[in-house]
Design a protein around this motif. Structure first.
Motif, short mmCIF file in Angstrom:
data_model
loop_
_atom_site.label_atom_id
_atom_site.label_comp_id
_atom_site.label_asym_id
_atom_site.label_seq_id
_atom_site.Cartn_x
_atom_site.Cartn_y
_atom_site.Cartn_z
N ILE A 5 24.43 27.76 38.12
CA ILE A 5 24.78 26.68 37.20
C ILE A 5 26.29 26.67 37.04
O ILE A 5 26.89 27.67 36.65
CB ILE A 5 24.10 26.88 35.84
N ASN A 6 26.93 25.53 37.38
CA ASN A 6 28.38 25.47 37.26
C ASN A 6 28.88 24.32 36.38
O ASN A 6 30.08 24.12 36.28
CB ASN A 6 29.04 25.41 38.64
N GLU A 7 27.95 23.59 35.75
CA GLU A 7 28.37 22.42 34.98
C GLU A 7 27.40 22.14 33.84
O GLU A 7 26.20 22.39 33.95
CB GLU A 7 28.46 21.21 35.90
N ILE A 8 27.94 21.59 32.76
CA ILE A 8 27.14 21.05 31.66
C ILE A 8 27.43 19.56 31.62
O ILE A 8 28.59 19.15 31.64
CB ILE A 8 27.51 21.71 30.32
N ILE A 9 26.37 18.75 31.55
CA ILE A 9 26.53 17.30 31.49
C ILE A 9 25.92 16.81 30.18
O ILE A 9 24.77 17.10 29.87
CB ILE A 9 25.88 16.61 32.70
N HIS A 15 23.55 15.60 40.66
CA HIS A 15 24.21 16.69 39.95
C HIS A 15 23.23 17.58 39.21
O HIS A 15 23.64 18.44 38.43
CB HIS A 15 25.25 16.13 38.97
N ASN A 16 21.96 17.39 39.42
CA ASN A 16 20.94 18.13 38.66
C ASN A 16 20.81 19.60 39.08
O ASN A 16 20.57 20.46 38.24
CB ASN A 16 19.58 17.46 38.80
N LYS A 54 22.77 22.00 39.93
CA LYS A 54 23.69 23.03 39.45
C LYS A 54 24.18 22.78 38.03
O LYS A 54 25.22 23.31 37.62
CB LYS A 54 24.88 23.14 40.40
N SER A 55 23.43 21.98 37.27
CA SER A 55 23.91 21.65 35.92
C SER A 55 22.84 21.87 34.86
O SER A 55 21.66 22.00 35.15
CB SER A 55 24.38 20.19 35.88
N ILE A 83 29.72 28.56 34.81
CA ILE A 83 30.00 27.19 34.33
C ILE A 83 31.51 27.00 34.28
O ILE A 83 32.22 27.71 33.57
CB ILE A 83 29.37 26.93 32.95
N LYS A 90 32.71 23.49 34.51
CA LYS A 90 32.96 22.06 34.31
C LYS A 90 32.07 21.52 33.20
O LYS A 90 30.91 21.90 33.09
CB LYS A 90 32.69 21.32 35.62
N SER A 97 31.06 17.64 31.66
CA SER A 97 31.18 16.21 31.95
C SER A 97 30.28 15.41 31.02
O SER A 97 29.31 15.92 30.47
CB SER A 97 30.74 15.92 33.39
#
Length: 137
Positions: A4-8, A66-67, A69-70, A111, A113, A115
């Motif tokens: 997981i590298n991002e929170i949206i 984008h699902n 890794k977020s 994490i 990023k 967005s």
């Protein structure tokens, strides 16, 4: 465990008079969209309560391409009583959002990023500038 590298951040596109949570969204996603579960990993109610959605270990269904890794977080609200996009979130929601982001970043150091859905889709969701509001840029 997936990387997981991002929170949206998303909004539910609901009126401020609607007190909805994860179960309400889950029913919509399953019954109307015919998904297997709610698309978001967390939902933040108007009073700031954070509710669990889809387990984090599972890929969400909240942002096309984008699902995998977020983590998807959805705030109840986002449209006016006349159905116009609007930043009508409560201070309690923003406090919970900031704390949730902080805790997730500690739990998942990968994490890097944060967005808004509007960073990837031509729509107002989440109806505020994630970077400006959370002072991340």
């Amino acid at each position: 465990m997936r990387i997981i590298n991002e929170i949206i951040i998303h909004c539910a596109a609901t009126k401020p008079s609607m007190d909805i949570g994860a179960e309400w969204i889950r029913r919509i996603h399953i019954n109307e969209k015919e998904w297997r579960d709610i698309g978001y990993h967390f939902v933040i109610r108007r009073n700031g309560t954070v509710e669990n959605g889809r387990p984090i270990e599972q890929i969400g269904a909240h942002c096309l391409n984008h699902n995998s890794k977020s983590i998807g977080i959805c705030l109840a609200g986002g449209i006016s009583e006349t159905a116009r996009a609007e930043n009508n979130f409560t201070p309690a929601q923003f406090e919970s959002l900031q704390l949730l982001i902080y805790n997730l970043a500690k739990q998942y150091p990968s994490i890097v990023k944060l967005s808004g859905h509007n960073d990837y889709a031509n729509r107002p969701c989440p109806c505020f500038n994630v970077h400006e509001l959370l002072k991340l840029k």
